[in-house]
Design an enzyme around this catalytic site. Structure first.
Site, PDB file in Angstrom:
ATOM      1  N   CYS A 201       0.867  -1.179   0.000  1.00  0.00           N
ATOM      2  CA  CYS A 201       0.000   0.000   0.000  1.00  0.00           C
ATOM      3  C   CYS A 201       0.907   1.234   0.000  1.00  0.00           C
ATOM      4  CB  CYS A 201      -0.949  -0.008   1.208  1.00  0.00           C
ATOM      5  SG  CYS A 201      -0.120   0.132   2.791  1.00  0.00           S
ATOM      6  N   ARG A 202       0.456   2.341   0.558  1.00  0.00           N
ATOM      7  CA  ARG A 202       1.295   3.547   0.553  1.00  0.00           C
ATOM      8  C   ARG A 202       2.350   3.505   1.634  1.00  0.00           C
ATOM      9  NH1 ARG A 202       1.456   8.693   2.890  1.00  0.00           N
ATOM     10  NH2 ARG A 202      -0.327   8.239   4.214  1.00  0.00           N
TER      11      ARG A 202
END
Length: 600
Positions: free
Chosen positions: A534-535
């Protein structure tokens, strides 16, 4: 002989402390909570003027009262020079000293680690160090966590934390009192405090930041970090912008009809009574966050940010105390409130809901029943140490978004002592599930004869095993495992707009929001090992826990796409190139592969 005092401003609901320190005429306030009326009263009792208000850092776990306290008292507001804030303040750098009067001075020491700009303050009497306000740097037997600012900086900050603690230990005398802000239950601490008071000499001999070399300390620190409360994302920006003054006046009153209307509108109605009273009877659809528990931490963690909340309290005093707790974490004004007995909150003819409470001994008599679901809502670090075999694990702060994962049957929900189980039981009850709240200490589980699985020798190296903590790998390892000749598929669980801004070549997009809503994996991924990204690493961790619960072999990437980019690995942009997208709506459950993208 000079005389000085140091008074503690306890904030037990958040596990923090502020301080009022000074001499005969003037005093300094360190890291004040937002409800500053208490501090003004403390200074009045001491008959001293607040001359300085200082912050050790821009806080991530609560809203500061520093700016407003300085405004009301005319005190100088000292904030580390490296902190980016939107208001006038006195910037403080390493070695700066301010005179408090009566032979007292405050000297700044740069101690980066908890944040890049973190600053400790040494209280000196006639040039002699008597105490040091360490904020989120050196805590009692531990240190402040280094992962609250930016994932790409976490390892760097962990190393800075090691150096900062060693600096304090090297430069200050043994007898110097150590007075931290965090470490008394705050999630800003990397571990529990080892006591209530300490000194530099004691920490020099026992704190692992001093006794371990940097590599060992950093590896241990990073491997032990737990989930970050969701509301922390809003605290730093609020403190940098400058918090507004608080309003602690009573909220608008709600009668039974309004309570029902707010519930029907999907708003949160929170019952502040203790968990025993709530289980015995409550308004259907309400949630139980007891005023005598960690109300602010858990309500702010679970409440969708900005959603209206109505409070139900036994008395005006309980309501006022709850309001005070909540403004400290940015929940400023309840939409409405009601006080009094349960009967006053129910419409004519409306019956209260209830659910049973039980012990682990009672659970042991029902655990073998196929209709019994044992749900553990503790944090993953707690579960990794010890858990009931074959129980389902969903931390309480994830439960609201993962209710669909719980199998049919009566849910017996437990935590370590009963508080979080009560919150979880209220969420389950509001969702219409049959639930039993296990109101018991977890130590009783083994004594009751339940099959308790003790500790995992290598928590970080296990994947695909429900009940264990899933593995994490580096960006470089992820690249190797998901290359053309690798054994795994890279699964990106960010939202489509984030994906379009930049993603790893060959990754498959399956937003966490879709997965938690029950969407299946994209076609062709079944049976394949997954590396989830993810981020920052937070959503991927949630996704892996969800996938492992579905018996999927999955690991996630430490630091997410931030770490991927920092490692110099390739990133491509655009919504239609080099990607496969899982349709959260389940449109034929097909992946949409772009030109050159990974087809699963």
């Amino acid at each position: 002989m000079l005389v000085f005092f140091i008074d503690t401003v306890d904030v037990p609901g958040l596990g923090n402390r502020g301080y009022l320190a000074g001499g005969r005429e003037a005093a300094v306030v360190v890291d004040p909570p937002r409800d500053i009326d208490r501090i003004i009263a403390m200074a009045a009792r001491r008959v001293v003027r607040i001359s300085h208000v200082v912050e050790t850092h821009v806080h991530n776990d609560y809203v500061t009262g520093g700016l407003e306290l300085a405004r009301l008292t005319g005190a100088a507001y000292l904030v580390p020079a490296g902190a980016r804030v939107a208001y006038e303040r006195v910037p403080v750098g390493d070695g700066d000293t301010v005179d408090i009067g009566d032979g007292l001075a405050l000297r700044a020491l740069a101690t980066p680690g908890h944040t890049p700009h973190h600053t400790a303050y040494v209280l000196e009497e006639a040039g002699r160090a008597v105490a040091v306000f360490t904020g989120g740097s050196l805590l009692i037997g531990t240190v402040g966590r280094p992962d609250l600012v930016e994932p790409r900086l976490t390892e760097r900050l962990a190393r800075a934390q090691h150096a900062s603690v060693r600096r304090l230990a090297a430069e200050l005398p043994d007898q110097t009192a150590v007075l931290p802000t965090h470490g008394f239950g705050s999630f800003c601490s990397s571990g529990p405090a080892a006591g209530d008071a300490t000194s530099i000499g004691e920490q020099r001999a026992t704190n692992e930041a001093v006794t371990e070399d940097a590599d060992t300390f950093v590896a241990r620190l990073l491997s032990g970090l737990d989930d970050i409360p969701a509301y922390y994302a809003h605290m730093g920006p609020a403190n940098a912008a400058g918090p507004a003054p608080v309003d602690l006046t009573p909220p608008a009153r709600a009668d039974a009809d309004e309570i029902a209307a707010r519930l029907a509108a999907g708003e949160w109605v929170v019952d502040l009574r203790n968990r025993v009273a709530f289980a015995e009877g409550h308004v259907g659809g309400t949630f139980n966050f007891a005023a005598d528990g960690q109300l602010a931490t858990y309500l702010a963690w679970l409440l969708p940010w900005g959603k209206p909340v109505t409070l139900l309290a036994e008395s005006p005093e309980q309501l006022a105390a709850a309001q005070r707790e909540l403004v400290r974490v940015g929940i400023d004004r309840p939409a409405a409130a009601a006080t009094g007995p349960l009967a006053a909150w129910l419409r004519d003819g409306e019956r209260p809901r209830s659910f049973p409470r039980a012990t682990f001994a009672e659970l042991a008599t029902r655990a073998a029943d196929r209709a019994t679901v044992v749900l553990d809502v503790r944090r993953k670090s707690e579960r990794a140490r010890e858990h009931i075999a074959d129980s389902l694990h969903i931390p309480v702060h994830q439960l609201r978004d993962r209710l669909a994962e719980i199998p049919a049957g009566t849910v017996w929900v437990h935590c370590a002592g009963g508080m979080r189980a009560a919150i979880a039981a209220s969420l389950l009850d509001a969702a219409g599930r049959s639930v039993v709240a296990v109101d018991d200490g977890f130590n009783a589980a083994r004594e009751a004869g339940l099959p308790v699985v003790s500790g995992v020798s290598d928590v970080s190296g296990i994947s695909g095993v429900p009940g264990s903590a899933p593995a994490r790998i580096t960006a470089e390892q992820a690249r190797t495992r998901t290359a053309v000749d690798g054994d795994a598929v890279l699964l990106d669980v960010r939202e489509p707009e984030e994906w379009a801004a930049g993603h790893a070549p060959g990754a498959v997009l399956a937003p966490l929001s879709a997965l938690t809503a029950g969407a299946p994996l994209p076609q062709g991924l079944q049976g394949r090992p997954l590396v989830v990204i993810c981020r920052t690493g937070n959503r991927s961790r949630q996704a892996v826990e969800l996938l492992v619960g579905r018996r999927v072999d999955a690991v996630d990437v430490t630091g997410g796409m931030g770490a991927w980019a920092e490692a110099g690995l390739p990133v491509v942009a655009g919504p239609g190139d080099d990607n496969a997208v899982a349709n959260g709506a389940g449109d034929n459950n097909n992946a949409v592969a772009g030109d050159g993208g990974r087809t699963a």
